[in-house]
Design an enzyme around this catalytic site. Structure first.
Site, PDB file in Angstrom:
ATOM      1  N   GLN A 116       0.842  -1.185   0.000  1.00  0.00           N
ATOM      2  CA  GLN A 116       0.000   0.000   0.000  1.00  0.00           C
ATOM      3  C   GLN A 116       0.884   1.244   0.000  1.00  0.00           C
ATOM      4  O   GLN A 116       1.323   1.703  -1.053  1.00  0.00           O
ATOM      5  CB  GLN A 116      -0.954  -0.024   1.196  1.00  0.00           C
ATOM      6  CG  GLN A 116      -2.075   0.983   1.118  1.00  0.00           C
ATOM      7  CD  GLN A 116      -3.130   0.744   2.206  1.00  0.00           C
ATOM      8  OE1 GLN A 116      -2.989  -0.125   3.059  1.00  0.00           O
ATOM      9  NE2 GLN A 116      -4.180   1.528   2.162  1.00  0.00           N
ATOM     10  N   CYS A 117       1.170   1.807   1.147  1.00  0.00           N
ATOM     11  CA  CYS A 117       1.930   3.061   1.175  1.00  0.00           C
ATOM     12  C   CYS A 117       3.373   2.889   0.714  1.00  0.00           C
ATOM     13  O   CYS A 117       3.936   3.782   0.070  1.00  0.00           O
ATOM     14  CB  CYS A 117       1.868   3.673   2.573  1.00  0.00           C
ATOM     15  SG  CYS A 117       0.179   4.183   3.007  1.00  0.00           S
TER      16      CYS A 117
END
Length: 201
Positions: A116-117
């Site tokens: 994700q990030c």
């Protein structure tokens, strides 16, 4: 000095989630600290990012008190701690400006979550022209429920569902997506070994 370490979202918010019990990397703080120590020894700057969602009332709302680094992580006085409000660490922060001002062209990325990030930041960094090293075993993630699964199920049901994407598969998919396109995949041992060799000449 042309390389910097970026530590993304290794924060208490995640440890407060029930699903953190199924994390891929419960020892992430130790792995991150190895990278931080190696970067500092090599004279490379370290940047820290925290994810915040103000006004939501969830675990990423700063008012809850969990948008802080996990215990055992201690930025030095001259190491920026940036707060981001989207998945990547560039769009809502001064990171690109700070890296450019410091002459940084290589970025070593670690943190939470792998796909994700961390992955999103790696993709954006590559598009901005940075040479990215993605330290896969200094990232962590948790299982992902199927898009059609009911919300707010207990962890036992999420893990029992054959449609749930497990952490090994998540990490592997990120490696496949990034390698040769957006980043070089490395381990902590590989990165710290290279950093020590550089520091000692």
């Amino acid at each position: 000095m042309s390389s910097a370490l970026l530590v993304i979202d290794v924060q208490e918010s995640f440890r407060r989630q029930e699903i953190w019990a199924a994390t891929s990397n419960p020892g992430i703080v130790g792995q991150v600290n190895r990278l931080v120590d190696a970067a500092r020894s090599a004279g490379d700057p370290v940047f820290w990012a925290l994810h915040a969602e103000p006004g939501t009332g969830n675990l990423f709302d700063p008012d809850r008190g969990f948008v802080r680094l996990m215990d055992g992580l201690r930025p030095a006085a001259d190491e920026p701690v940036l707060t981001k409000y989207v998945h990547n660490a560039f769009t809502t922060t001064r990171l690109h400006y700070l890296l450019t001002a410091a002459g940084i062209r290589e970025l070593v990325i670690c943190g939470i979550r792998t796909e994700q990030c961390c992955e999103t930041t790696a993709r954006v960094a590559a598009d901005l022209g940075y040479a990215v090293t993605f330290v896969v075993d200094a990232t962590a993630t948790t299982p992902i429920a199927h898009r059609d699964a009911p919300a707010d199920r207990p962890l036992t049901e999420i893990l029992a569902d054959p449609r749930t994407l497990g952490t090994d598969e998540i990490v592997a998919r990120t490696e496949y997506a990034l390698a040769g396109r957006f980043a070089t995949i490395r381990t902590v041992d590989e990165v710290t070994g290279a950093a020590v060799a550089l520091a000692t000449g």
